[in-house]
Scaffold this motif. Structure first.
Motif, PDB file in Angstrom:
ATOM      1  N   LEU A 167     -18.132  -3.650 -29.287  1.00 26.44           N
ATOM      2  CA  LEU A 167     -19.157  -4.646 -30.158  1.00 26.44           C
ATOM      3  C   LEU A 167     -19.199  -4.394 -31.638  1.00 26.44           C
ATOM      4  CD1 LEU A 167     -20.822  -6.999 -29.547  1.00 26.44           C
ATOM      5  CD2 LEU A 167     -22.850  -5.452 -28.990  1.00 26.44           C
ATOM      6  N   PRO A 168     -19.580  -3.101 -31.870  1.00 25.44           N
ATOM      7  CA  PRO A 168     -19.675  -2.973 -33.435  1.00 25.44           C
ATOM      8  C   PRO A 168     -18.430  -3.360 -34.340  1.00 25.44           C
ATOM      9  CG  PRO A 168     -20.319  -1.033 -32.312  1.00 25.44           C
ATOM     10  CD  PRO A 168     -19.827  -1.781 -31.431  1.00 25.44           C
ATOM     11  N   ASN A 169     -17.266  -3.146 -33.619  1.00 20.06           N
ATOM     12  CA  ASN A 169     -16.019  -3.707 -34.422  1.00 20.06           C
ATOM     13  C   ASN A 169     -15.939  -5.252 -34.589  1.00 20.06           C
ATOM     14  OD1 ASN A 169     -15.327  -1.014 -34.231  1.00 20.06           O
ATOM     15  ND2 ASN A 169     -14.010  -1.448 -32.158  1.00 20.06           N
ATOM     16  N   THR A 170     -16.436  -5.726 -33.515  1.00 20.92           N
ATOM     17  CA  THR A 170     -16.567  -7.454 -33.570  1.00 20.92           C
ATOM     18  C   THR A 170     -17.520  -7.763 -34.741  1.00 20.92           C
ATOM     19  OG1 THR A 170     -15.560  -7.618 -31.292  1.00 20.92           O
ATOM     20  CG2 THR A 170     -16.898  -9.404 -32.212  1.00 20.92           C
ATOM     21  N   ILE A 171     -18.749  -7.058 -34.580  1.00 22.88           N
ATOM     22  CA  ILE A 171     -19.753  -7.544 -35.501  1.00 22.88           C
ATOM     23  C   ILE A 171     -19.618  -7.130 -36.634  1.00 22.88           C
ATOM     24  CG2 ILE A 171     -22.081  -6.754 -35.998  1.00 22.88           C
ATOM     25  CD1 ILE A 171     -22.633  -6.374 -33.346  1.00 22.88           C
ATOM     26  N   LEU A 172     -18.838  -6.160 -37.088  1.00 24.83           N
ATOM     27  CA  LEU A 172     -18.480  -5.946 -38.565  1.00 24.83           C
ATOM     28  C   LEU A 172     -17.307  -6.786 -39.006  1.00 24.83           C
ATOM     29  CD1 LEU A 172     -18.133  -3.753 -40.831  1.00 24.83           C
ATOM     30  CD2 LEU A 172     -16.066  -2.760 -39.736  1.00 24.83           C
ATOM     31  N   ALA A 201     -23.105 -17.277 -33.578  1.00 26.84           N
ATOM     32  CA  ALA A 201     -23.683 -17.239 -32.103  1.00 26.84           C
ATOM     33  C   ALA A 201     -22.136 -16.983 -31.400  1.00 26.84           C
ATOM     34  CB  ALA A 201     -24.162 -18.446 -31.607  1.00 26.84           C
ATOM     35  N   PHE A 202     -21.196 -17.765 -31.842  1.00 26.06           N
ATOM     36  CA  PHE A 202     -20.038 -18.061 -31.138  1.00 26.06           C
ATOM     37  C   PHE A 202     -18.739 -17.035 -31.556  1.00 26.06           C
ATOM     38  CE2 PHE A 202     -22.029 -21.969 -30.203  1.00 26.06           C
ATOM     39  CZ  PHE A 202     -22.281 -21.749 -28.833  1.00 26.06           C
ATOM     40  N   SER A 203     -19.380 -16.283 -32.775  1.00 24.59           N
ATOM     41  CA  SER A 203     -18.103 -15.263 -32.826  1.00 24.59           C
ATOM     42  C   SER A 203     -17.819 -14.350 -31.951  1.00 24.59           C
ATOM     43  CB  SER A 203     -18.513 -14.543 -34.250  1.00 24.59           C
ATOM     44  OG  SER A 203     -19.744 -13.684 -34.075  1.00 24.59           O
ATOM     45  N   ILE A 204     -18.852 -13.908 -31.040  1.00 23.84           N
ATOM     46  CA  ILE A 204     -18.482 -12.869 -30.044  1.00 23.84           C
ATOM     47  C   ILE A 204     -17.300 -13.118 -29.304  1.00 23.84           C
ATOM     48  CG2 ILE A 204     -19.449 -11.638 -28.142  1.00 23.84           C
ATOM     49  CD1 ILE A 204     -20.370 -10.785 -30.934  1.00 23.84           C
ATOM     50  N   ASN A 205     -17.703 -14.533 -28.662  1.00 20.81           N
ATOM     51  CA  ASN A 205     -16.476 -15.129 -27.615  1.00 20.81           C
ATOM     52  C   ASN A 205     -15.314 -15.648 -28.292  1.00 20.81           C
ATOM     53  OD1 ASN A 205     -18.657 -16.220 -27.967  1.00 20.81           O
ATOM     54  ND2 ASN A 205     -18.414 -17.688 -26.217  1.00 20.81           N
ATOM     55  N   GLY A 206     -15.654 -16.255 -29.394  1.00 18.68           N
ATOM     56  CA  GLY A 206     -14.851 -17.068 -30.140  1.00 18.68           C
ATOM     57  C   GLY A 206     -13.696 -16.287 -30.822  1.00 18.68           C
ATOM     58  N   GLY A 207     -13.816 -15.119 -31.019  1.00 24.20           N
ATOM     59  CA  GLY A 207     -13.245 -14.226 -31.826  1.00 24.20           C
ATOM     60  C   GLY A 207     -11.833 -13.497 -31.240  1.00 24.20           C
ATOM     61  N   ILE A 249     -23.350 -12.362 -24.520  1.00 24.35           N
ATOM     62  CA  ILE A 249     -23.120 -13.565 -25.259  1.00 24.35           C
ATOM     63  C   ILE A 249     -24.569 -14.314 -25.445  1.00 24.35           C
ATOM     64  CG2 ILE A 249     -22.280 -15.959 -25.128  1.00 24.35           C
ATOM     65  CD1 ILE A 249     -19.576 -14.989 -23.758  1.00 24.35           C
ATOM     66  N   ALA A 250     -25.287 -14.214 -24.257  1.00 23.12           N
ATOM     67  CA  ALA A 250     -26.634 -14.799 -24.215  1.00 23.12           C
ATOM     68  C   ALA A 250     -27.624 -13.962 -25.157  1.00 23.12           C
ATOM     69  CB  ALA A 250     -27.397 -14.752 -22.689  1.00 23.12           C
ATOM     70  N   ILE A 251     -27.354 -12.786 -25.397  1.00 18.53           N
ATOM     71  CA  ILE A 251     -28.095 -12.017 -26.258  1.00 18.53           C
ATOM     72  C   ILE A 251     -27.771 -12.555 -27.751  1.00 18.53           C
ATOM     73  CG2 ILE A 251     -28.771  -9.868 -27.066  1.00 18.53           C
ATOM     74  CD1 ILE A 251     -28.541  -8.678 -24.360  1.00 18.53           C
ATOM     75  N   VAL A 252     -26.628 -12.620 -27.895  1.00 16.22           N
ATOM     76  CA  VAL A 252     -26.263 -12.725 -29.285  1.00 16.22           C
ATOM     77  C   VAL A 252     -26.508 -14.041 -29.819  1.00 16.22           C
ATOM     78  CG1 VAL A 252     -24.026 -13.078 -30.626  1.00 16.22           C
ATOM     79  CG2 VAL A 252     -24.260 -10.922 -29.276  1.00 16.22           C
ATOM     80  N   ASN A 282     -29.829 -17.357 -33.306  1.00 14.39           N
ATOM     81  CA  ASN A 282     -30.716 -18.721 -33.481  1.00 14.39           C
ATOM     82  C   ASN A 282     -31.941 -18.039 -33.925  1.00 14.39           C
ATOM     83  OD1 ASN A 282     -30.122 -20.896 -32.304  1.00 14.39           O
ATOM     84  ND2 ASN A 282     -29.568 -20.258 -30.151  1.00 14.39           N
ATOM     85  N   LEU A 283     -32.512 -16.880 -33.563  1.00 15.71           N
ATOM     86  CA  LEU A 283     -33.675 -16.240 -34.086  1.00 15.71           C
ATOM     87  C   LEU A 283     -33.601 -16.237 -35.715  1.00 15.71           C
ATOM     88  CD1 LEU A 283     -36.523 -15.156 -33.811  1.00 15.71           C
ATOM     89  CD2 LEU A 283     -35.583 -12.872 -33.453  1.00 15.71           C
ATOM     90  N   VAL A 284     -32.244 -15.491 -35.918  1.00 16.77           N
ATOM     91  CA  VAL A 284     -32.111 -15.188 -37.484  1.00 16.77           C
ATOM     92  C   VAL A 284     -32.061 -16.599 -38.248  1.00 16.77           C
ATOM     93  CG1 VAL A 284     -30.271 -14.448 -39.015  1.00 16.77           C
ATOM     94  CG2 VAL A 284     -30.794 -12.943 -37.066  1.00 16.77           C
ATOM     95  N   VAL A 285     -31.484 -17.608 -37.564  1.00 19.43           N
ATOM     96  CA  VAL A 285     -31.446 -18.739 -38.424  1.00 19.43           C
ATOM     97  C   VAL A 285     -32.670 -19.467 -38.437  1.00 19.43           C
ATOM     98  CG1 VAL A 285     -30.426 -21.226 -38.041  1.00 19.43           C
ATOM     99  CG2 VAL A 285     -29.074 -19.483 -37.652  1.00 19.43           C
ATOM    100  N   ASP A 286     -33.527 -19.367 -37.475  1.00 17.69           N
ATOM    101  CA  ASP A 286     -34.736 -19.988 -37.413  1.00 17.69           C
ATOM    102  C   ASP A 286     -35.673 -19.186 -38.592  1.00 17.69           C
ATOM    103  OD1 ASP A 286     -34.287 -21.702 -35.631  1.00 17.69           O
ATOM    104  OD2 ASP A 286     -35.451 -20.595 -33.898  1.00 17.69           O
ATOM    105  N   VAL A 287     -35.671 -17.887 -38.526  1.00 14.66           N
ATOM    106  CA  VAL A 287     -36.565 -16.972 -39.331  1.00 14.66           C
ATOM    107  C   VAL A 287     -35.814 -17.492 -40.933  1.00 14.66           C
ATOM    108  CG1 VAL A 287     -37.049 -14.986 -40.506  1.00 14.66           C
ATOM    109  CG2 VAL A 287     -36.918 -15.269 -38.088  1.00 14.66           C
ATOM    110  N   LEU A 288     -34.658 -17.470 -41.168  1.00 17.04           N
ATOM    111  CA  LEU A 288     -34.012 -17.815 -42.537  1.00 17.04           C
ATOM    112  C   LEU A 288     -34.370 -19.232 -42.781  1.00 17.04           C
ATOM    113  CD1 LEU A 288     -32.073 -16.257 -44.151  1.00 17.04           C
ATOM    114  CD2 LEU A 288     -30.389 -17.455 -43.454  1.00 17.04           C
TER     115      LEU A 288
END
Lengths: 325, 322
Positions: free
Chosen positions: A97-102, A260-266, A301-304, A309-315
């Motif tokens: 996961l960290p590799n993908t997130i990075l 949101a879709f970078s996890i599975n879309g990558g 995926i659900a968590i991400v 979504n939360l990050v976008v809402d707060v931003l």
């Protein structure tokens, strides 16, 4: 503090949504035709090991109890053993996961920042050469087929010129060298990241550029832009202080969706560059009928999606005060 | 010397079909602390005059001829940078559609302070915000609303905030373009009273632009009636209202209800305004005029003095010797 109350409210909502997803996922895997045991327990296991796993996952209990065990397992991080790797699913995910997130967070932030900046410039020079070059450039790069672009980059810069590594995330000689420090290792990862990052950047910045450009053109028609000009502001300040912050709002939404879709879309990028990320793993687990890994991946995926979504809402709430109330 | 003297101002808009003569040969002057109102229907060029004075015409707008002497300086001849420094510091504007005139993502107080800081950066943000407090008190807004965002304001409050903003640099001229159009009549009345009081207090010249003749009558000493890009009648308020000379002015007055005068039927003005890309040779109101004579069509209308300071652009007035 309206902002804090807003975030708290969103957190509560997200928790509820998450529980719903958790439950749906539980039912999906239990109520599907066939024996859940065969789906959660590797057929190659020894009977004793299988027995123990069945007990740990609660598969020998009634459905209600199973649900509670499932919840308990979730919160204690027990998702079963991956069929393919033979190690706990959590470890499989945690290692990748960290590799993908990075890779993806960096690429999305980079392309969003550049896209916003260039889109702003393009809109300011609407109809001029600068605008045409940028708009056409954005359209072309955005419509390129990702694996093709990736392979071309690898061929030119990796193979022909030999400037960058062709695949992978680390060089063994650096990581096995006991003298190599934190910085050397970081630089090594960065070096490996350049080609995949360039690929993702080239594909994605165009979309942000186009969104920002059209959003700016809309914003520039607003009355408050007229006010700003009447106030005697310099054109640069009208653009940067009054138009751009309002125009960037739709881009933020788009960034959130990409996150949101970078996890599975990558998966494509990760496969071409053999980047040891989670996207590749997901595709793999599904194709290998690795149910425990697949179930955990769905949850991930659900968590991400929820978190982005939360990050976008707060931003969004931070950028647009109208949202907070 | 008059505060503002506009001579033969002509503003065109470049369109697909040619140059649209939005403002054609408009002249007027305004003394320091005086008020002048422009009335006319949509598209008559009144807003274009305001934008022309601010040097803020849209990209397709061109000043074909004329002079705008403001405090003795021709604003049409100063550089863009000099014009920027005139804006708000010397000529402020209260906008049409005040509802969106404030930036939704910035605090109202900061937007008012910004107007000061643009022209006087050495003031510093803190002092500017202090000055905003005074301005808020001046226009009857609570000072604890300074940190609020525009959407937390009511329509009337927003307009007060804009008035406060217009006073930020103590300008000598304020252009008010439909300042109360979106407000209900009670708030409208309060806002207008506010503007009047402040105008007196600070001796500001005001150009009032409205399609609502009653507001202009209320606010302005002099009135200019505009039709199809031209000023057609100009004079002190009492003269224009009590003895309107131009048929358009008369038609305009009878299309509005009156509370105090005798009760008459409202008469709408039939027809449409002429094509301003190819305006007619003669009178532009000819097609809709109830009192037309053949000469109106052929002759270019000339200004006729009705009484001292009161004049009309009308062929018939000239013939009748009115």
């Amino acid at each position: 503090m309206e902002l804090r109350r807003y975030i708290l409210k969103r957190l509560v909502q997200i928790t509820i949504i998450f529980f719903v997803i958790l439950t749906v996922l539980f039912l999906l895997f239990r109520l599907a035709p066939g024996d859940p045991v065969s789906r959660m327990v590797d057929p190659d296991m020894t009977p004793e090991d299988a027995e123990q796993l069945i007990h740990q996952l609660g598969l020998d209990k009634p459905l209600g109890i199973q649900y509670l065990v499932y919840l308990k397992n979730f919160f204690t991080g027990h998702f079963g053993i991956s069929f393919h790797y033979g190690e706990p699913v959590v470890d499989v995910i945690w290692n990748r996961l960290p590799n993908t997130i990075l890779l993806f967070t960096t690429s999305i932030i980079l392309s969003a920042l550049v896209g916003i900046f260039l889109g702003k410039i393009a809109s300011w020079h609407k109809g001029e050469k600068t605008d045409s070059v940028m708009t056409i450039g954005a359209l072309v790069t955005h419509t390129l087929f990702l694996p093709w672009l990736a392979l071309i980059l690898i061929w030119v810069f990796g193979y022909k010129l030999g400037w960058f590594p062709i695949n992978g995330m680390i060089s063994e000689e650096v990581w096995l060298d006991p003298d190599a420090g934190f910085i050397a290792k970081g630089l090594d990862i960065g070096y490996h990241m350049i080609l995949p990052l360039t690929t993702l950047f080239l594909i994605h910045f165009g979309a942000y550029l186009l969104i920002m450009r059209s959003s700016m053109l809309e914003t520039l028609k607003e009355d408050y832009i007229l006010t700003a000009r009447a106030k005697g502001l310099e054109e640069k300040d009208i653009r940067d202080r009054h138009a751009a912050p309002n125009a960037a709002l739709p881009v933020v939404t788009s960034v959130g969706l990409s996150l949101a879709f970078s996890i599975n879309g990558g998966a494509l990028t990760e496969t071409v560059f053999t980047w040891p990320g989670i996207g590749r793993e997901l595709v793999f687990s599904v194709s290998q009928n690795d149910y425990p890994l697949a179930q955990a991946s769905f949850l991930l995926i659900a968590i991400v999606v929820l978190i982005s979504n939360l990050v976008v809402d707060v931003l969004y709430a931070y950028l647009d005060p109208r949202i907070r109330y | 010397m008059a505060l503002l003297e506009v001579e033969d101002l002509c503003i065109d808009y470049k369109t697909k079909n040619g140059y649209l003569k939005a403002v054609d040969g408009v002249s007027f002057s305004l003394e320091r602390g005086a008020s002048l109102g422009f009335v006319g229907e949509s598209g008559c060029g009144k807003t274009t005059i305001g934008m022309g004075l601010m040097g803020m015409l849209p990209p397709n707008g061109v000043v074909r001829r004329g002079r705008i002497l403001f405090e003795g300086e021709d604003l049409l001849r100063v550089s863009a940078e000099e014009m920027r420094r005139v804006r708000w510091r010397k000529i402020a504007m209260i906008f049409q559609a005040a509802m969106n005139a404030l930036n939704p993502v910035q605090r109202v107080g900061e937007q008012v302070a910004e107007a000061m800081l643009v022209h006087n950066p050495s003031l510093g943000k803190e002092k500017a915000l202090k000055a905003v407090e005074e301005l808020f008190e001046l226009v009857g807004l609570q000072t604890d609303r300074i940190r609020d965002y525009p959407h937390q304001y009511s329509g009337g409050m927003k307009q007060r905030a804009i008035i406060a903003m217009s006073l930020a640099c103590r300008p000598s001229l304020i252009i008010a373009d439909e300042p109360t159009t979106a407000l209900d009549v009670i708030v409208q009345d309060q806002i207008l009273a506010e503007i009047r009081a402040l105008q007196k207090e600070f001796n500001i010249g005001i150009i009032f632009i409205s399609h609502d003749i009653s507001i202009v009558a209320d606010m302005c000493h002099d009135i200019g009636i505009m039709y199809a890009g031209q000023l057609v009648e100009y004079g002190p308020r009492e003269d224009v209202f009590d003895s309107p000379a131009h048929p358009y002015t008369r038609a305009l007055l009878s299309s509005f209800p009156t509370l105090t005068g005798k009760r008459t039927d409202l008469v709408p003005i039939a027809g449409e305004t002429p094509d301003l890309v190819h305006p007619p040779e003669g009178c532009r109101f000819y097609d809709r005029c109830q009192e037309q004579i053949p000469a109106c069509r052929e002759k270019v209308s000339r200004w006729v003095a009705i009484s001292p300071g009161h004049k009309a652009l009308c062929c018939r007035c000239e013939m009748d010797g009115r």
